[in-house]
Each structure stands twice: as structure tokens, then as C-alpha cells.
Design a protein around this motif. Structure first.
Motif, mmCIF file in Angstrom:
data_model
loop_
_atom_site.group_PDB
_atom_site.id
_atom_site.type_symbol
_atom_site.label_atom_id
_atom_site.label_comp_id
_atom_site.label_asym_id
_atom_site.label_seq_id
_atom_site.Cartn_x
_atom_site.Cartn_y
_atom_site.Cartn_z
ATOM 1 N N UNK A 1 2.562 1.250 9.590
ATOM 2 C CA UNK A 1 2.728 2.464 8.876
ATOM 3 C C UNK A 1 2.081 2.348 8.164
ATOM 4 N N UNK A 2 1.536 3.473 6.777
ATOM 5 C CA UNK A 2 0.296 2.876 5.997
ATOM 6 C C UNK A 2 1.383 3.088 5.157
ATOM 7 N N UNK A 3 1.708 2.081 3.901
ATOM 8 C CA UNK A 3 2.279 1.791 2.684
ATOM 9 C C UNK A 3 1.574 1.846 1.608
ATOM 10 N N UNK A 4 1.881 3.444 0.599
ATOM 11 C CA UNK A 4 1.286 2.860 -0.849
ATOM 12 C C UNK A 4 2.655 2.314 -2.109
ATOM 13 N N UNK A 5 1.706 2.858 -3.503
ATOM 14 C CA UNK A 5 3.533 2.243 -4.087
ATOM 15 C C UNK A 5 3.887 3.159 -4.275
ATOM 16 N N UNK A 6 3.762 4.277 -3.326
ATOM 17 C CA UNK A 6 5.458 5.614 -3.720
ATOM 18 C C UNK A 6 5.757 4.928 -2.684
ATOM 19 N N UNK A 7 5.447 4.409 -1.927
ATOM 20 C CA UNK A 7 6.298 4.335 -0.237
ATOM 21 C C UNK A 7 5.166 5.288 1.244
ATOM 22 N N UNK A 8 5.917 5.174 1.931
ATOM 23 C CA UNK A 8 5.360 5.173 3.403
ATOM 24 C C UNK A 8 4.242 6.433 2.839
#
Lengths: 231, 242
Positions: free
Chosen positions: A189-196
Motif C-alpha cells: 500500500x502506498x500511503x500519503x497524508x491524504x490516505x491510500x
């Protein structure tokens, strides 16, 4: 095993991450990658109950005591012997299993040493044994090998993977190393501050996609860079 | 060995001073030691030492009995810290010896008032050291305790207590000097035993050799206490466990 619904964690006015949802089946091995500061560690802390959510929910089968977090640093207590560190918070009845686990990570003979007498790799192994001794259904690893050399790191990765598989433990690894993520996880899963932002269950084939989603160089570019650098 | 070296340095300065002054007010060290050895047999030196040791020991124990829980509570509970730390700062610099008459009225003129005076004086520095020790426990350890669901009792025994134990020993080392000087003052009234009494008694009788004998014993008692503290610390906290 683990269900996260639209979770958000805030530190005061600062949002660590938001809109993160995930469902993990029993025995599944998931890697979460992302740039530093995207909220990976906060996510693990929230699952382990160290941070409270400002929005959304996290449900763990068997409750929060069924999950065990291995920190980025080993956090061994210097005043306790190795085996006592592994038994932290548990009664004397756990000694036998603690010694068994220490043997499994190759430190059976060091059980009466103090952490100050161990190398960085050995300390991390003790921390691993400590997180396994409670027989968790869900194991959370927060960049557990960041401070280790490559050989030690690879051996530990192998060992954890084998142990988790045979015991049917659900694994959640957070890392910034794509290589480690692909090796440890069946699902990435690649995660960012705004979710997946990206997800794949076929990491070996979609390696390049994962890299571009994390924002890394393309593999070709990095190889060229590395070759150029070594010349 | 290192004690011997320190002893030789003291001896050197003592001889130099005695030569310089060359009067009965500073007798030569060998005269004092000869007197001390001779008086060991008939005088009650061992009793004086024993009484002094007992008072210091009891004073320290009583002080720690109060200082450990107070330091723990103030270090852990922010609200208590806000109220009690300023109170401690206010009371700490007060010359407790000035309240000696109060102690004598409240606790009698016997051992109890002496012990309590020592205890009250040691209590303040000990509490503050322990409070600071609790505040400086790395938050990583407390997070670990939370992640592994330690009970508050386990947090106390497995994390807080071992973290502050070295602090308790350093506070003891700091307070030994203080308690010896307080002991001296407290033994100058209504006593028939104790090193403070011997020193003052010899002083009044202008027996300066005997007075210095008492001072030497007092300093030996201090040295003994330091050695005991060091040994107990080595026993309780192995070097590898730091």
C-alpha cells in the motif's frame, strides 16, 4: 483481523494523515510505503492505541491486546537482562516461551546479558522476541530494520517472514524502503497524508508502478545513477 | 589506594598548618592519632561513633521514606508539581537548624529530635532529585509500557523505580555531607554520646588533641558512609545495567 475506516490522526492543528481505510485478513502480510512525514508511524501508533483518532475507527479482532508493536528503535530497558526485557509486562510463566523465542532469533545464549552488551542487530532481535512473546494476532513493525546493516536486515526479514507465516500472524510493516516492502508484503500500500494512493497485490510485477507512486526515481534511472556513481 | 592518596594530601596540609601555627590550637597529626589509638581502649569512642552512625542512618531512612513517594508523586502528577514544587523551593532554603527549639519541644531532647532534624534537612534535596529523575524518564519507555499494556504497578516497578534508583544514590551522596554537619550541631545539646558531643566537650575543656580526635572520627564516619553507598549501589545496579 483488522479494519480501519476513514481514520484521521491530528496533533493539535497539524494533521498526520487522514481518510485512511484498510481491511486486513487473518494471516495477511501487508507493507505500507510512503515518503517520510506521510503519517506511517502515526498510523501504526493509532492501531496500537498509542494515539487516538480524531475521526474514523479502528477495529482489531481480539482487541488491542491482540496486537504487538515493534518500534523503530529497540527500546530495550538497560536495567533488565535480555530475557527479562522479552518478558516485559508478563509473569514468570512466560519465561519458558521467552527463552524459546530468544533461541529462535539466535540469542538463546545471551539471555542473561544486559542490552548494553549486545550489538545493534542483536538488540533488534531481542525487541522482535519481545513483540512475539505475547503471541499477537497482529504484528506491527515500524521500520524495524532501518538502523541495521544490509546482511543483518535481510536475515531478520527472512526470519520474521517465516515465523509470521507458520503462526498465521497478520503482519503490517511500515517502511520507506520499497525493496523491503516488496520483500515483506504480499500486498503493498502506498500511503500519503491524504490516505491510500496506490495498492497492489502483485508487488513483484508492479515494482515500477510502486516506485513511481511513492515518488522515487524510475528503476532504470536509479540503476543508471548507481552505476554512474560507482565508476 | 585512592583513599590513601587523599589521606596523604590532607596529612600534608595538616602538618604544614601545624608547623606554621605551632600552638596547641593545631596539634600535630601524629599526636592526635596516638591519642586516638590510646583512647580507643578506655574512652567510649566506639560508642560515640555508633551513636552518630545510628542517628545519621535513621535520619536518612526516615527522610527517604518521605522523599521517595513525594518525589515520585510530584514528578508524575503535573497538578501536584504546580502546587508543591514552589512550596518546596520556599521551604528548602530555610535554615532548619534555627527551628531546633521547636524540634526539641515537639520531639523531646533525646535521639528522636536529632533524627528528625537530620531527616527534615535531607528530605528537601532528596525529594527534588527524585522529582527530576522521574521527569527525565525517556518518553520512549513510557510509550513502550503503553504499547505493551503494562499495569500502572508494572510501570512503577519495571520502569520508574529502576530509572530513579541511580538518582536516589546520588542524592544520598550529596546529603551525606549535609547530614554530618547537621549531626554535629544536633549532638552538641543534651547528649552524652556522639561525635558532636566529644568534639564540643573536648573543646570546652580545652583538650584540643581530643577535639581533633573527634573531628578525625567524624571524617572517618563520612568516608565510611560514602564507601557503603558506593558498594550498595554497585550491588543493586550492576555496571552493565546502566
Amino acid at each position: 483481523m483488522l479494519t480501519i475506516c476513514d481514520a484521521q490522526v491530528c496533533y493539535g492543528a497539524h494533521t498526520a494523515f487522514s481518510h485512511f481505510s484498510l481491511h486486513a485478513k487473518r494471516g495477511e502480510m501487508i507493507s505500507i510505503v510512503g515518503k517520510s512525514g506521510c503519517g506511517k508511524t502515526s498510523l501504526l501508533y493509532a492501531i496500537a492505541g498509542l494515539l487516538s483518532l480524531s475521526q474514523g475507527s479502528i477495529t482489531i479482532e481480539g482487541g488491542s491486546t491482540n496486537c504487538s508493536l515493534m518500534f523503530q528503535q529497540d527500546r530495550l530497558l538497560p536495567w533488565k537482562k535480555v530475557v527479562e526485557n522479552v518478558m516485559l509486562g508478563l509473569g514468570p510463566e512466560s519465561r519458558e516461551y521467552a527463552q524459546l523465542l530468544l533461541g529462535l532469533v539466535g540469542l538463546g545464549h545471551r539471555r542473561n546479558s544486559y542490552p548494553s552488551q549486545l550489538s545493534g542487530g542483536e538488540r533488534q532481535r531481542v525487541a522482535l522476541a519481545r513483540s512475539l512473546v505475547r503471541k499477537p494476532g497482529l504484528l506491527l513493525l515500524d521500520e524495524p530494520f532501518a538502523s541495521l546493516d544490509e546482511q543483518t536486515r535481510e536475515r531478520l526479514q527472512e526470519e520474521i517472514k517465516a515465523y509470521v507465516k507458520t503462526h498465521g500472524i497478520t503482519l503490517l510493516v511500515v517502511t520507506h524502503s520499497i525493496k523491503e516492502a516488496v520483500f515483506m508484503g504480499e500486498r503493498i500500500i502506498v500511503m500519503t497524508k491524504q490516505g491510500l494512493s496506490y495498492e497492489t497485490a502483485n508487488p513483484y510485477h508492479e515494482y515500477e508502478d510502486i516506485r513511481s507512486n511513492v515518488g522515487a526515481f524510475s528503476l532504470e534511472k536509479e540503476l543508471r545513477f548507481q552505476l554512474g556513481g560507482s565508476r | 589506594m585512592r583513599y590513601l592518596r587523599g589521606f596523604l594530601v590532607v596529612l600534608f596540609f595538616w602538618y604544614a598548618l601545624a608547623l606554621l601555627v605551632s600552638g596547641p590550637i593545631i596539634p600535630y597529626p601524629h599526636v592526635v592519632f596516638a591519642h586516638l589509638l590510646a583512647s580507643m581502649i578506655e574512652a567510649k569512642n566506639h560508642l560515640h561513633l555508633l551513636f552518630s552512625f545510628y542517628r545519621i542512618l535513621m535520619g536518612t531512612v526516615v527522610a527517604l521514606l518521605f522523599a521517595i513517594p513525594s518525589g515520585l508523586a510530584i514528578g508524575r502528577v503535573k497538578r501536584l508539581d504546580r502546587v508543591l514544587s514552589p512550596t518546596l523551593y520556599l521551604l528548602y532554603p530555610l535554615p532548619k537548624i534555627a527551628f531546633l527549639p521547636v524540634f526539641m519541644v515537639l520531639f523531646g531532647i533525646g535521639d528522636l529530635s536529632k533524627i528528625i532534624l537530620i531527616a527534615v534537612i535531607i528530605f528537601f534535596p532528596a525529594t527534588l532529585t527524585i522529582r527530576d529523575g522521574v521527569k527525565q524518564i525517556p518518553f520512549q519507555y513510557l510509550e513502550l509500557a503503553q504499547a505493551y499494556h503494562l499495569t500502572s504497578r508494572q510501570v512503577l516497578t519495571d520502569i520508574i523505580w529502576p530509572s530513579i534508583l541511580p538518582r536516589i544514590f546520588s542524592s544520598l551522596r550529596i546529603t551525606v555531607g549535609i547530614s554530618l554537619s547537621v549531626l554535629f550541631v544536633s549532638e552538641t545539646y543534651a547528649s552524652t554520646y556522639g561525635l558532636g558531643y566529644t568534639i564540643m566537650n573536648n573543646w570546652v575543656m580545652a583538650n584540643y588533641v581530643g577535639m581533633y580526635g573527634g573531628i578525625v572520627l567524624l571524617s572517618l564516619l563520612g568516608l565510611l558512609l560514602y564507601i557503603v553507598i558506593d558498594k550498595v549501589e554497585q550491588l543493586v545496579i550492576p555496571a552493565q545495567a546502566k
